[in-house]
Design a protein around this motif. Structure first.
Motif, PDB file in Angstrom:
ATOM      1  N   THR A 862       0.846  -1.189   0.000  1.00 29.26           N
ATOM      2  CA  THR A 862       0.000   0.000   0.000  1.00 29.26           C
ATOM      3  C   THR A 862       0.882   1.240   0.000  1.00 29.26           C
ATOM      4  N   LEU A 863       0.555   2.189  -0.872  1.00 27.70           N
ATOM      5  CA  LEU A 863       1.262   3.462  -0.939  1.00 27.70           C
ATOM      6  C   LEU A 863       0.350   4.561  -0.403  1.00 27.70           C
ATOM      7  N   ARG A 864       0.922   5.475   0.406  1.00 25.57           N
ATOM      8  CA  ARG A 864       0.139   6.560   0.982  1.00 25.57           C
ATOM      9  C   ARG A 864       0.837   7.899   0.784  1.00 25.57           C
ATOM     10  N   LEU A 865       0.025   8.931   0.608  1.00 26.24           N
ATOM     11  CA  LEU A 865       0.526  10.287   0.487  1.00 26.24           C
ATOM     12  C   LEU A 865      -0.350  11.199   1.339  1.00 26.24           C
ATOM     13  N   ALA A 866       0.268  12.076   2.123  1.00 22.98           N
ATOM     14  CA  ALA A 866      -0.474  13.003   2.970  1.00 22.98           C
ATOM     15  C   ALA A 866       0.152  14.386   2.864  1.00 22.98           C
ATOM     16  N   VAL A 867      -0.700  15.386   2.685  1.00 24.73           N
ATOM     17  CA  VAL A 867      -0.261  16.779   2.646  1.00 24.73           C
ATOM     18  C   VAL A 867      -1.016  17.517   3.742  1.00 24.73           C
ATOM     19  N   ALA A 884       5.074  27.685  25.942  1.00 23.06           N
ATOM     20  CA  ALA A 884       5.934  27.290  24.824  1.00 23.06           C
ATOM     21  C   ALA A 884       5.526  27.960  23.525  1.00 23.06           C
ATOM     22  N   PHE A 885       4.403  28.657  23.514  1.00 29.82           N
ATOM     23  CA  PHE A 885       3.957  29.381  22.325  1.00 29.82           C
ATOM     24  C   PHE A 885       3.923  28.430  21.130  1.00 29.82           C
ATOM     25  N   THR A 886       2.958  27.526  21.133  1.00 32.49           N
ATOM     26  CA  THR A 886       2.959  26.406  20.200  1.00 32.49           C
ATOM     27  C   THR A 886       2.475  26.823  18.820  1.00 32.49           C
ATOM     28  N   LEU A 887       3.398  27.029  17.919  1.00 27.24           N
ATOM     29  CA  LEU A 887       3.080  27.366  16.535  1.00 27.24           C
ATOM     30  C   LEU A 887       2.682  26.112  15.777  1.00 27.24           C
ATOM     31  N   GLY A 888       1.625  26.230  14.962  1.00 28.52           N
ATOM     32  CA  GLY A 888       1.216  25.108  14.125  1.00 28.52           C
ATOM     33  C   GLY A 888       2.224  24.870  13.009  1.00 28.52           C
ATOM     34  N   ARG A 889       2.335  23.615  12.582  1.00 28.09           N
ATOM     35  CA  ARG A 889       3.267  23.281  11.501  1.00 28.09           C
ATOM     36  C   ARG A 889       2.772  23.831  10.168  1.00 28.09           C
ATOM     37  N   GLY A 890       3.717  24.264   9.359  1.00 29.58           N
ATOM     38  CA  GLY A 890       3.382  24.726   8.021  1.00 29.58           C
ATOM     39  C   GLY A 890       3.166  23.553   7.083  1.00 29.58           C
ATOM     40  N   ARG A 891       3.146  23.829   5.783  1.00 30.89           N
ATOM     41  CA  ARG A 891       2.874  22.795   4.789  1.00 30.89           C
ATOM     42  C   ARG A 891       3.861  21.641   4.940  1.00 30.89           C
ATOM     43  N   THR A 892       3.323  20.420   5.049  1.00 25.85           N
ATOM     44  CA  THR A 892       4.135  19.225   5.257  1.00 25.85           C
ATOM     45  C   THR A 892       3.649  18.118   4.337  1.00 25.85           C
ATOM     46  N   VAL A 893       4.558  17.501   3.589  1.00 27.94           N
ATOM     47  CA  VAL A 893       4.223  16.417   2.665  1.00 27.94           C
ATOM     48  C   VAL A 893       4.939  15.152   3.130  1.00 27.94           C
ATOM     49  N   GLN A 894       4.176  14.079   3.304  1.00 31.48           N
ATOM     50  CA  GLN A 894       4.731  12.819   3.781  1.00 31.48           C
ATOM     51  C   GLN A 894       4.279  11.674   2.878  1.00 31.48           C
ATOM     52  N   GLY A 895       5.182  10.747   2.620  1.00 35.67           N
ATOM     53  CA  GLY A 895       4.861   9.557   1.842  1.00 35.67           C
ATOM     54  C   GLY A 895       5.129   8.311   2.659  1.00 35.67           C
ATOM     55  N   THR A 896       4.284   7.292   2.465  1.00 35.83           N
ATOM     56  CA  THR A 896       4.381   6.061   3.249  1.00 35.83           C
ATOM     57  C   THR A 896       4.342   4.846   2.335  1.00 35.83           C
ATOM     58  N   LEU A 897       5.191   3.885   2.609  1.00 33.51           N
ATOM     59  CA  LEU A 897       5.175   2.583   1.942  1.00 33.51           C
ATOM     60  C   LEU A 897       4.902   1.528   3.003  1.00 33.51           C
ATOM     61  N   GLU A 898       3.871   0.724   2.764  1.00 36.18           N
ATOM     62  CA  GLU A 898       3.486  -0.303   3.737  1.00 36.18           C
ATOM     63  C   GLU A 898       3.443  -1.661   3.062  1.00 36.18           C
ATOM     64  N   TYR A 899       4.051  -2.650   3.716  1.00 38.29           N
ATOM     65  CA  TYR A 899       4.053  -4.029   3.217  1.00 38.29           C
ATOM     66  C   TYR A 899       3.484  -4.932   4.299  1.00 38.29           C
ATOM     67  N   THR A 900       2.439  -5.669   3.986  1.00 37.15           N
ATOM     68  CA  THR A 900       1.829  -6.607   4.924  1.00 37.15           C
ATOM     69  C   THR A 900       1.990  -8.027   4.390  1.00 37.15           C
ATOM     70  N   PHE A 901       2.077  -8.964   5.284  1.00 33.82           N
ATOM     71  CA  PHE A 901       2.273 -10.363   4.884  1.00 33.82           C
ATOM     72  C   PHE A 901       1.616 -11.291   5.894  1.00 33.82           C
TER      73      PHE A 901
END
Length: 901
Positions: A862-867, A884-901
């Protein structure tokens, strides 16, 4: 009716009711008046009977139980749902042959079964007294099981489930990201600290919310320059789901709880193996992509499972390597606390600067060994270890060239050990579970030299030892009524053990450094006996009542210096002197807390109305009663002990409704809606107050004099929650929203311990001598309002989320969008409320959009992409750590590769 499963269920976890098609009612009655009878099979059917399979099916309406049985057994079940109305299955948990499983499932119902070949079962009503058989029609039906998240819309209380599907859509960088889509749940998060602190309906800290991993309480607490007094460490990669129970409860996990229970359930071997598959697992890797990795270096995990009818083994590991991230750049983040009102360039500088010291490394290891013993018994050993390394940062300072200052570094190791035992024989009176556990959380922290305060090292450690014992008994009162009793005991013991190489100050009244005194040595034990009765009648009425008795024992030593005057003649006459006062705390107290509930279906099966009332009780924690130190290791700000704190007492009302509809707009679609109004009132709420007067001579109340005190006003948290879940197979949507109402006043006795004194002067001379001290009744009776530190200073703001998705290409492709909204809460310099606050609120409204997609390339890959934050919105995390003045994260792009067996 028949159910044709697409494949045997790979995960025999707690069963959820299945979705029925047109003409099948959700309303049921219960009949447990006679034993089930089976027609003896032969040939291929007899061979199928001998196969042993794993089952986990809760007691529920029989037509739904039959569909869940079909999923887990991998067979077709033929029945007429109309003929099964009014009957309820028995619970089925364990490994059984097909024949034994059917006997147990149909136990005491007037329903027979017949095996038609290897993979078909027919259910029929038994012959009546007049020898007439109620013949069943075999109607073919495709059924689909409800997920645990969707099942919450059938439960007459406020409960939410975050399942693995939700977690995978947008892989969380911080564990707090898991909870953003859950109504009524907040987190006082700092992105510079991987620790998680759960807030339910405005209530958090010091065990008000039971945060646990697989039932093991995470009671670690470390005082510091932050607003989280209770943190846990968990990698979302190793979770199967999160369940949030809101409000006081008479069940397991409710001891000393007034806010709710947040249970983080880890992976099990049966998530990857099932009958006919003795080995399985999963390997997953996530990384940031392109120029928008935004600190996501690597997130990955692996899990391997092996098992059969004898037992099972799970081994899993995860790694999380994160770097500093960039905040969003579009929009305003507020002026009041950034200081940008007179200089807009300050805000631009903040938004274009990385959030320093927000990186961390987390490594987790999980092992579980389960053994299935004779006579329906099971024993499981489990071990979870999480190690986290990160830097400690100071409040953002816009006058500083680097914005953020490093205070030191932390290395946290949290270990969880547990032994679980269960016994579920073929007896409705026995469903027994027990757990023995130990949680050891240790932070080796180094602090850098700041000004005149030398650097030092400190170890903060909390050990929690716990025991849980519970049994469930079910009584059939008639064919349409049933009584279920859940009862048991819970015990846990917290031992806090700090150690520091910081020098002991000459101004200290106790024989330990200020750093140790901030999270002082001590112990607290709490035991609880509880019972809850649930009565169901004819599928439309549910009454429940519970009673809990909690008792705690708090032990430790603490103290402080008070001031007086030297009354001796000579050189010291009239000079101020320190008088050490020591407290040896050994307190014990108990209290009963009842709960009541009512749920009805007013003439339609898809609508359920519910209401509940409950009492809660929380005694003071070790730190609240015994703290005696300075938050910076030096300076003038000092936290003083409060050994006579009164326990908190809560009362919670809740009214709401559930809607559960099927085949509403399209064939096989499902709609779930849950809405609830809640009102929690807490007497003697404990908060960190400042501007206090110590015993002895204390002419003024100062900002640097702080202690935990009881609120003289009733603290109230109320609001409305909404949740909606719609799934039509090809497309789906989820909606959650929380609306909080009102605000709180915090008032305290300035002399929180009493004993304030004034000097008594003699006669003669230009400076009359002080000959003694007398009580200062005005100061001792003085009441001040305001002057509070901590998250309770601010009521959580309105927040919501909306997810829309579609499943395409034979449902191999899943794409969607998520919107996260916060109403915000902002003040200005002119607001009187802002002038009264230590850290005035300035959270601007915002809406953040996220995209997600997954593609199942093969059965195993399974391939995943999240923006996340597609528009690069600048915002502050709602109710984030104010300091801590918690600033939200800016634009973030993540990709995932999942292998199940």
């Amino acid at each position: 009716m028949s159910h044709r499963p697409s494949a045997p269920s790979p995960t025999p976890r707690r069963a959820a009711p299945a979705v029925l098609l047109s003409g099948v009612s959700l309303g049921v009655a219960l009949a447990l008046s006679s034993s089930a009878f089976a027609v003896e099979p032969a040939g291929e059917a007899a061979s199928a009977q001998r196969q042993v399979m794993a089952f986990d099916i809760a007691a529920q309406p029989l037509d739904r139980a039959a569909l869940v049985f079909a999923e887990q057994a991998g067979v077709q079940v033929f029945f007429d749902s109309a003929r099964l109305q009014g009957f309820r299955s028995s619970a089925l948990q364990g490994r059984y042959s097909l024949d034994d499983a059917l006997r147990r499932l149909l136990d005491k119902t007037p329903v027979d079964y017949h095996l038609d070949g290897a993979n078909q079962v027919t259910l029929t009503r038994r012959v009546l007294a007049d020898d007439q058989v109620l013949q069943m029609q075999s109607v073919t039906v495709e059924g689909r099981s409800l997920s645990e998240r969707q099942e919450t819309y059938l439960q007459p209380r406020s409960v939410a489930v975050i399942d693995r599907e939700q977690i995978d859509r947008n892989p969380p960088r911080h564990a707090a990201d898991l909870l953003e889509q859950t109504s009524g749940v907040y987190t006082a998060v700092s992105q510079q600290d991987p620790g998680l602190s759960v807030n339910i309906r405005g209530v958090q800290d010091y065990g008000r919310v039971n945060m646990n991993i697989d039932g093991m309480r995470q009671n670690y607490q470390q005082s510091g320059h932050q607003q989280r007094n209770g943190t846990m460490y968990i990698d979302p990669e190793l979770l199967s789901n999160v369940t949030v129970e809101k409000g006081a409860t008479s069940g397991m996990g409710g001891a000393g709880v007034i806010g709710g229970v947040a249970e983080f359930s880890t992976l099990n071997a049966r998530d990857f193996i099932h009958e006919g598959k003795e080995f399985g697992g999963r390997v997953r890797a996530t990384t940031g992509l392109g120029g928008y990795a935004n600190g996501t270096d690597f997130i990955g995990s692996s899990a391997f499972a092996l098992g059969n009818e004898i037992g099972d083994i799970l081994l899993a590991a995860s790694e999380r390597h994160l770097g500093d991230y960039d905040p969003g750049t579009h929009g305003s983040i507020g002026e009041l606390r950034t200081g940008s009102a007179g200089n807009p360039e300050i805000e631009d500088r903040i938004k274009t600067s990385p959030v320093a010291y927000s990186g961390s490394t987390m490594r987790s290891r999980l092992a579980k060994l389960g053994l299935n013993l004779a006579h329906e018994q099971r024993v499981q050993l489990s071990y979870l270890r999480t190690q986290v390394s990160y830097d400690d940062a100071n409040i953002m300072d816009v006058a500083d060239e680097d914005l953020w200052e490093k205070l030191g570094s932390s290395n946290v190791v949290s270990q969880n050990f547990a032994v679980d035992y269960s016994y579920a024989p073929d007896n409705p009176l026995i469903d027994f579970k027990a757990k023995l556990y130990h949680v050891d959380t240790r932070n080796d922290q180094s602090t850098l030299t700041r000004g005149t305060t030398l650097g030092y090292s400190t170890t903060y450690q909390t050990d929690t030892y716990g025991l849980q014992v519970q049994n469930t008994s079910t009584f059939a009162l008639s064919q349409v009524s049933i009584l279920q009793a859940d009862y048991g005991l819970e015990f846990f013991h917290d031992k806090v053990s700090p150690e520091s190489d910081q020098a002991i100050s000459s101004s200290s009244a106790v024989d330990y450094p200020f750093a140790e005194g901030m999270t002082p040595e001590g112990s607290r034990a709490m035991g609880s006996l509880f019972t809850r009765l649930d009565y169901e009648y004819d599928g439309w009425l549910n009454l429940n009542a519970g009673l809990r008795y909690d008792r705690y024992h708090l032990r430790g030593e603490t103290g402080m210096n008070t001031r007086s005057f030297c009354t001796l003649e000579g050189a010291c006459s009239n000079a101020q002197i320190n008088v050490p006062v020591l407290y040896e705390v050994d307190r014990e107290e108990g209290r009963f807390s009842p709960t009541f509930g009512l749920a009805i279906k007013p003439g339609v099966d898809w609508l359920q109305l519910f209401a509940s009332y409950g009492k809660g009780w929380r005694p003071p924690a070790v730190t609240e009663a015994l703290v005696s130190g300075r938050p910076h290791g030096g300076g003038t700000e000092t936290l003083y002990p409060s050994p006579f704190l009164e326990p908190e007492r809560s009362t919670t009302w809740e009214v709401g409704f559930n809607i559960a509809r099927e085949n509403l707009f399209l064939a096989e679609d499902r709609l779930g809606i849950k809405a609830a109004y809640f009102d929690t009132r807490i007497k003697d709420f404990m908060f960190l107050g400042y501007g206090l007067q110590r015993p002895g001579y204390s002419p003024i109340a100062t900002l640097g004099t702080t202690a935990y005190v009881n609120n003289l006003e009733t603290t109230r948290f109320r609001g409305v929650e909404y949740s909606l879940d719609y799934d039509a197979g090809g497309f789906y949507g989820n909606l959650s929203y929380t609306h909080m109402i009102g605000a709180n006043d915090y008032c305290k006795r300035a002399a929180w311990l009493g004993g304030v004194e004034s000097p008594v002067y003699g006669t003669g001379g230009r400076r009359p001598p002080i000959i003694g001290m007398e009580p200062d009744e005005f100061s001792n009776q003085s009441v001040n309002c305001g002057g509070i530190m901590g998250t309770a200073e601010h009521m959580p703001m309105d927040r919501g989320s909306l997810t829309l998705g579609a499943r395409l290409l034979e449902r191999k492709l899943d794409i969607g969008v998520r919107a996260r909204y916060s109403e915000g809460y902002s003040l200005t310099h002119e607001d009187e409320e802002a002038q009264d606050m230590t850290y005035p609120a300035d959270w601007k409204p915002y809406t953040v959009y996220d995209l997600f997609g997954s593609y199942q390339a093969t059965d195993a890959i399974t391939l995943r992409l999240a923006v996340d934050n597609v528009t690069d919105k600048a915002y502050l995390v709602p109710l984030g750590d104010v300091l801590a003045f918690t600033l939200g994260r800016g634009r973030t792009v993540q990709g995932t590769l999942e292998y199940t067996f």
